[in-house]
Motif scaffolding. Structure first.
Motif, short mmCIF file in Angstrom:
data_model
loop_
_atom_site.label_atom_id
_atom_site.label_comp_id
_atom_site.label_asym_id
_atom_site.label_seq_id
_atom_site.Cartn_x
_atom_site.Cartn_y
_atom_site.Cartn_z
N SER A 116 0.72 -1.26 -0.05
CA SER A 116 -0.18 0.06 0.01
C SER A 116 0.87 1.05 -0.02
CB SER A 116 -0.95 -0.15 1.32
OG SER A 116 -0.32 -0.01 2.64
N ARG A 117 2.18 1.13 0.48
CA ARG A 117 2.89 2.22 0.24
C ARG A 117 2.90 2.72 -1.20
NH1 ARG A 117 8.03 0.39 4.12
NH2 ARG A 117 6.74 0.67 6.32
N TRP A 118 3.04 1.80 -2.34
CA TRP A 118 3.41 2.12 -3.41
C TRP A 118 2.20 2.11 -4.57
CZ3 TRP A 118 6.50 -1.12 -0.59
CH2 TRP A 118 7.64 -0.74 -0.25
N ALA A 119 1.18 1.46 -3.97
CA ALA A 119 0.02 1.33 -4.90
C ALA A 119 -1.26 1.18 -4.29
CB ALA A 119 0.13 -0.09 -6.22
N ASP A 120 -2.33 1.48 -4.68
CA ASP A 120 -3.79 1.26 -4.34
C ASP A 120 -4.71 0.05 -4.52
OD1 ASP A 120 -3.45 3.98 -3.24
OD2 ASP A 120 -4.14 4.90 -5.08
N LYS A 121 -4.27 -0.69 -5.40
CA LYS A 121 -5.22 -1.91 -5.91
C LYS A 121 -4.39 -2.94 -5.31
CE LYS A 121 -6.79 0.10 -10.05
NZ LYS A 121 -6.96 0.00 -11.64
N GLN A 122 -5.44 -4.10 -4.77
CA GLN A 122 -4.98 -5.21 -4.31
C GLN A 122 -4.13 -6.04 -5.22
OE1 GLN A 122 -5.56 -6.79 -1.03
NE2 GLN A 122 -4.08 -8.15 -1.77
N THR A 123 -4.74 -5.96 -6.43
CA THR A 123 -3.79 -6.73 -7.65
C THR A 123 -2.38 -6.43 -7.69
OG1 THR A 123 -4.67 -5.44 -9.32
CG2 THR A 123 -6.03 -7.35 -8.81
N SER A 124 -2.19 -4.99 -7.15
CA SER A 124 -1.05 -4.41 -7.62
C SER A 124 0.06 -4.96 -6.20
CB SER A 124 -0.87 -2.92 -7.75
OG SER A 124 -1.72 -2.40 -8.59
N TRP A 125 -0.61 -4.97 -5.33
CA TRP A 125 -0.14 -5.55 -3.93
C TRP A 125 0.44 -7.01 -4.02
CZ3 TRP A 125 -4.42 -3.55 -0.09
CH2 TRP A 125 -4.53 -2.44 -0.18
N ASP A 126 -0.44 -7.86 -4.52
CA ASP A 126 -0.26 -9.26 -4.87
C ASP A 126 0.90 -9.41 -5.79
OD1 ASP A 126 -2.51 -9.83 -3.37
OD2 ASP A 126 -3.90 -10.16 -5.02
N ASP A 127 0.77 -8.59 -6.79
CA ASP A 127 1.88 -8.51 -7.74
C ASP A 127 3.24 -8.36 -7.30
OD1 ASP A 127 2.94 -8.92 -10.63
OD2 ASP A 127 2.83 -7.07 -11.07
N MET A 128 3.24 -7.23 -6.46
CA MET A 128 4.59 -7.04 -5.79
C MET A 128 4.76 -8.03 -4.77
SD MET A 128 4.51 -2.81 -4.95
CE MET A 128 2.57 -2.58 -4.60
N ALA A 129 4.05 -8.68 -4.09
CA ALA A 129 4.34 -9.63 -3.24
C ALA A 129 5.07 -11.02 -3.60
CB ALA A 129 3.16 -10.22 -2.55
N ASN A 130 4.20 -11.20 -5.14
CA ASN A 130 4.82 -12.53 -5.78
C ASN A 130 6.36 -12.16 -6.42
OD1 ASN A 130 2.34 -13.66 -5.44
ND2 ASN A 130 1.62 -13.05 -7.39
N LYS A 131 6.74 -11.09 -6.60
CA LYS A 131 7.95 -10.49 -6.79
C LYS A 131 9.06 -10.69 -5.86
CE LYS A 131 10.28 -8.86 -10.40
NZ LYS A 131 10.77 -9.63 -11.83
N VAL A 132 8.74 -10.77 -4.50
CA VAL A 132 9.74 -10.61 -3.36
C VAL A 132 10.73 -11.95 -3.34
CG1 VAL A 132 9.89 -10.76 -0.97
CG2 VAL A 132 8.35 -9.04 -2.03
#
Length: 207
Positions: A116-132
């Protein structure tokens, strides 16, 4: 009464401050900031640290935030601790690795739970998390190949970067990285876990 108070959340980078203070046998008070109840966003804590993050170190003359700044303050106010290499180039190398931990590795890690620091949508959060797992593995590989020069980062002498790297390395498993793929990091972790400064921080519930 201690002149230093550390505001912390367990298993965060604040543990690096605790370990460093333990290393040089400096007494400090500890105040838990409970993220599970959003205490870091409370009015009282935001008055102390408007960023709403940990660590915060309250000193006799004011407050400090940001891990690298706090570590540098501890070393500067305890010059006999030898936590910064005396050679200017080696000191800069140490700080370079600390900067990498702060600007790259910690940010990689934060993408897993702080999207949520970088994006507003859950799909964006999921994408970031998957990259970790990928980005943290790349960071671990860089550290393994370029940052460990002995039992400690700078060779045979513990310095400010070691508690910092140790805490960051404990996040790898949770970020989907098998540390056993990196034998130098494994050896480094074992060296640090054996230190009283680390076992004390664990007993205090900071790690």
């Amino acid at each position: 009464m201690s002149n230093l108070t550390l505001y912390y959340m367990p298993r965060t980078v604040a543990a690096a401050i605790a370990i460093t203070l333990n290393e040089i046998h400096v007494h400090y008070e500890r105040i838990l900031i409970d993220f599970s109840t959003s205490q870091q966003r409370s009015d009282d804590y935001l008055k102390l640290n408007p960023k709403g993050r940990v660590p915060t170190l309250q000193t006799q003359i004011g407050k400090l935030t940001e891990t690298t700044a706090i570590l540098e303050y501890i070393a500067a106010t305890h010059p006999n601790s030898n936590l910064v290499p005396s050679d200017p180039f080696k000191a800069a190398q140490m700080r370079s690795i600390m900067s990498y931990l702060a600007s790259t590795v910690h940010v990689n890690h934060a993408h897993s739970i702080r999207g949520s620091r970088w994006a507003d949508k859950q799909t964006s959060w999921d994408d970031m998390a998957n990259k970790v797992p990928e980005t943290m593995r790349e960071s671990a590989a860089f550290i393994e190949s370029h940052c460990l020069n002995g039992p400690f980062v700078m060779g045979n002498q513990l310095s400010l970067v070691d508690p910092y790297l140790f805490v960051v390395s404990t996040w790898l498993a949770g970020d989907g990285v098998d540390i056993n793929d990196f034998p130098k990091l494994v050896a480094f972790q074992e060296t640090m876990w054996a230190r009283p400064s680390v076992t004390t921080a664990k007993a205090d519930g900071i790690i």
